[in-house]
Design a protein around this motif. Sequence first.
Motif, short mmCIF file in Angstrom:
data_model
loop_
_atom_site.label_atom_id
_atom_site.label_comp_id
_atom_site.label_asym_id
_atom_site.label_seq_id
_atom_site.Cartn_x
_atom_site.Cartn_y
_atom_site.Cartn_z
N HIS A 214 0.78 -1.23 0.00
CA HIS A 214 0.00 0.00 0.00
C HIS A 214 0.82 1.29 0.00
O HIS A 214 0.24 2.36 -0.14
N LYS A 215 2.13 1.22 0.16
CA LYS A 215 2.96 2.42 0.18
C LYS A 215 4.03 2.35 -0.90
O LYS A 215 4.91 1.50 -0.84
N ALA A 216 3.96 3.23 -1.85
CA ALA A 216 4.97 3.28 -2.91
C ALA A 216 6.34 3.59 -2.33
O ALA A 216 7.36 3.16 -2.86
N SER A 217 6.37 4.32 -1.22
CA SER A 217 7.66 4.70 -0.61
C SER A 217 8.33 3.54 0.13
O SER A 217 9.49 3.66 0.51
N ALA A 218 7.64 2.44 0.31
CA ALA A 218 8.24 1.25 0.92
C ALA A 218 8.93 0.47 -0.21
O ALA A 218 8.34 -0.40 -0.83
N LYS A 219 10.19 0.83 -0.47
CA LYS A 219 10.94 0.23 -1.59
C LYS A 219 11.98 -0.78 -1.13
O LYS A 219 12.60 -1.44 -1.94
N SER A 220 12.19 -0.85 0.17
CA SER A 220 13.17 -1.79 0.73
C SER A 220 12.69 -2.17 2.12
O SER A 220 11.76 -1.55 2.66
N PHE A 221 13.32 -3.16 2.70
CA PHE A 221 12.96 -3.53 4.07
C PHE A 221 13.32 -2.42 5.04
O PHE A 221 12.60 -2.18 6.01
N GLU A 222 14.42 -1.72 4.77
CA GLU A 222 14.78 -0.58 5.63
C GLU A 222 13.68 0.47 5.60
O GLU A 222 13.27 0.98 6.65
N ASP A 223 13.21 0.83 4.40
CA ASP A 223 12.11 1.80 4.28
C ASP A 223 10.87 1.31 5.01
O ASP A 223 10.27 2.02 5.81
N CYS A 224 10.49 0.10 4.71
CA CYS A 224 9.27 -0.49 5.25
C CYS A 224 9.29 -0.49 6.78
O CYS A 224 8.34 -0.05 7.43
N LEU A 225 10.37 -0.97 7.34
CA LEU A 225 10.43 -1.10 8.80
C LEU A 225 10.56 0.24 9.50
O LEU A 225 10.27 0.35 10.70
N SER A 226 10.96 1.28 8.77
CA SER A 226 11.02 2.62 9.38
C SER A 226 9.61 3.13 9.70
O SER A 226 9.46 4.01 10.53
N PHE A 227 8.58 2.55 9.08
CA PHE A 227 7.20 2.94 9.33
C PHE A 227 6.56 2.12 10.45
O PHE A 227 5.46 2.41 10.88
N LEU A 228 7.24 1.05 10.89
CA LEU A 228 6.66 0.10 11.85
C LEU A 228 7.47 0.06 13.13
O LEU A 228 8.52 -0.60 13.19
N ASN A 229 6.99 0.70 14.15
CA ASN A 229 7.70 0.74 15.43
C ASN A 229 7.78 -0.64 16.08
O ASN A 229 6.76 -1.30 16.25
N GLY A 230 9.00 -1.05 16.40
CA GLY A 230 9.22 -2.30 17.13
C GLY A 230 9.31 -3.55 16.28
O GLY A 230 9.76 -4.58 16.76
#
Length: 186
Positions: free
Chosen positions: A92-108
């Motif tokens: 759902h997020k175009a800005s989630a292009k890597s696991f680093e990006d993705c996990l920066s949105f998910l606390n913990g």
Amino acid sequence: MENIITKGTGFSEYEARIKVLVLSSSVRFENLASMFLRTVLKLEDSAISMGNTSQALSMNQKMILLLDSKLLDKEYKKHIKAFFDIRNQFVHKASAKSFEDCLSFLNGTENFLEKKYKEKKTANEKAGGERAAKEKADDEINNKEILSFNISDKEKLLYKYWVSLTEDVIIGFEKMMAKIHLLNDK
């Protein structure tokens, strides 16, 4: 020659590969979840709610049913939740292009993945034999898969965490299905 899969997307080959990996794992999980729910709820294979039409339950609705189920233990539910939190970011997020990006949105979530990965790796190494050999072989396969991409060491590690989480979620479903079949046979 331009890659037809990434053309016009704004994604690098690695970013597109990760999104496809997450999506394909999600489809596999949804098929297992539907099978599990059909079995538990004693639905026919042709049940509309578990089908693939616009009338079927959404992936989110199926996940909520799973998380509400008393058949799943608390720890396994955490694995499923982490899996879907990551899946939702990539889908759902175009800005989630890597696991680093993705996990920066998910606390913990990154800490959870790291902890579970290390616990599993340590347990497999301590067990020795076939489990240790499988752990080593899996690690080599993952290293080869990401070798050709110019990504950070942290991204490589997060990739391994995702693969491990996906394996745990899928294997967990297979174990639950075996458990359900045993209960139904009684």
